[in-house]
Enzyme design. Structure first.
Site, short mmCIF file in Angstrom:
data_model
loop_
_atom_site.label_atom_id
_atom_site.label_comp_id
_atom_site.label_asym_id
_atom_site.label_seq_id
_atom_site.Cartn_x
_atom_site.Cartn_y
_atom_site.Cartn_z
N GLY A 115 34.06 37.92 46.02
CA GLY A 115 32.69 38.09 46.49
C GLY A 115 32.46 39.52 46.93
O GLY A 115 33.41 40.26 47.21
N CYS A 116 31.21 39.93 47.00
CA CYS A 116 30.90 41.31 47.37
C CYS A 116 31.26 41.61 48.83
O CYS A 116 31.94 42.60 49.12
CB CYS A 116 29.44 41.62 47.09
SG CYS A 116 28.24 40.47 47.82
N TYR A 117 30.83 40.76 49.76
CA TYR A 117 31.18 40.97 51.16
C TYR A 117 32.70 40.91 51.37
O TYR A 117 33.27 41.76 52.06
CB TYR A 117 30.52 39.91 52.05
CG TYR A 117 29.02 40.01 52.20
CD1 TYR A 117 28.41 41.14 52.73
CD2 TYR A 117 28.20 38.94 51.85
CE1 TYR A 117 27.04 41.23 52.90
CE2 TYR A 117 26.82 39.00 52.02
CZ TYR A 117 26.24 40.15 52.54
OH TYR A 117 24.89 40.21 52.72
N THR A 119 35.06 41.69 49.37
CA THR A 119 35.72 42.89 48.84
C THR A 119 35.78 43.97 49.90
O THR A 119 36.83 44.60 50.11
CB THR A 119 34.98 43.39 47.59
OG1 THR A 119 35.05 42.39 46.56
CG2 THR A 119 35.61 44.68 47.06
#
Length: 326
Positions: A115-117, A119
């Site tokens: 997921g972006c967060y 990462t």
């Protein structure tokens, strides 16, 4: 001979970005499904089993269904949903996460895209846990802001539409108040923590790019590390990496300098600064007395936080240059 790739869900935000990054490459041949047959399980199954590799850009349940349709043992899969990020048998697609992770991705047939967060959070916290600077059972908090594209087509339409009832006037929107965000399991497990962090996500009125921040009371940590200790550990963890970079101590100090009339504003830390790239930059800011620190990750939520990471893992799995198309 070019590797064949099928993107199941290519019409979505992440799918479109992945397709753009792969289009035009001579080492890749993209397979597409007739738009009228996207919901035809038989047509999808045919392509899912015919490709050398597939990228799933689907909701969790649809991703599970797609995986169930794959009967070929040779097909490699990168899944961009949250369905398999902590599942046994799946490799987490963050090659820089540890010294062994790149080879794990390279040798995997099933990779879950981070997921972006997570990462940003894992990029900041895992090396410090591994170095013993943050105990695994230490209570950790993470604050973050993302562009509205991270919410998919619905949130994009809301922020780019007209004001209510069709759209929104919001400049900023905090969410996740149930403290049960779907990213928490991967944040905890892959950062090496015994407990999930307190996660405070938010969305701003801009399309893409994000900042992920972890504040730390250094005096409360067992060894009372200094900001410099944290910086050294992060630099050691990412030495030689192409896509993850630790800002120098001098750069962080320069960013901390007060500007006339804006003493509390940090110039240059724009969440949109890495948009369109697969890069992530990490920063360590410390208080003058060294007792507190703010760790910050800067990345594109659609780049290193989604499509760029998927292409990076795909390159490794197919034996192609890791930075191809990136």
């Amino acid at each position: 001979m070019a590797h064949t790739i099928f993107i199941d869900g290519e019409a979505g935000t992440t799918g479109l970005q992945i397709r753009d990054r792969l289009a035009g490459r001579r080492d890749i041949e993209l397979l597409s499904i007739d738009p009228e047959r996207r919901k035809d399980a038989g047509a999808r199954a045919e392509l899912l089993n015919a490709a050398d590799a597939v990228v799933l850009c689907l909701p969790d349940d649809a991703s599970r269904e797609a995986v169930s349709l794959i009967s070929s043992n040779s097909v490699k899969v990168v899944d961009a949903s949250t369905a398999y990020r902590t599942a046994p048998g799946w490799t987490y697609g963050f090659p820089e996460m540890s010294r062994d992770q790149r080879d794990a991705v390279r040798n995997a047939t099933r990779v879950s895209n981070p997921g972006c967060y997570p990462t940003g959070f894992i990029g900041l916290v895992r090396p410090l846990v591994a170095a013993g600077l943050i105990p695994a059972d230490f209570p950790v908090t993470v604050n973050a802001i993302s562009g509205y594209s991270g919410g998919g087509k619905g949130l994009i339409a809301e922020f780019e539409g007209q004001p209510a009832p069709q759209g929104t006037d919001d400049a900023f929107r905090a969410y996740g108040f149930t403290l049960a965000h779907k990213h928490l399991p991967e944040m905890q497990i892959h950062a090496g923590l015994a407990h999930p962090p307190v996660f405070a996500p938010s969305v701003g009125r801009y399309a893409q790019g994000m900042l992920v921040e972890v504040p730390l009371q250094l005096w409360a940590l067992p060894g009372q590390p200094t900001p410099a200790d944290l910086h050294v550990a992060l630099e050691a963890a990412y030495a030689g990496e192409t896509f993850v970079e630790v800002a120098s101590g001098a750069e962080c100090a320069e960013l901390q300098k007060a500007r006339a009339g804006a003493a509390n504003y940090v110039a240059g830390l724009d969440p949109q600064a890495l948009n369109g790239t697969n890069r992530m930059r990490l920063f360590v800011f410390g208080s003058a007395d060294g007792r507190q620190a703010r760790l910050v990750a800067l990345l594109d939520n659609l780049g290193k936080g989604a499509s760029g990471a998927a292409v990076q893992s795909l390159n490794l799995m197919l034996g192609l240059p890791e930075d191809a198309g990136l």
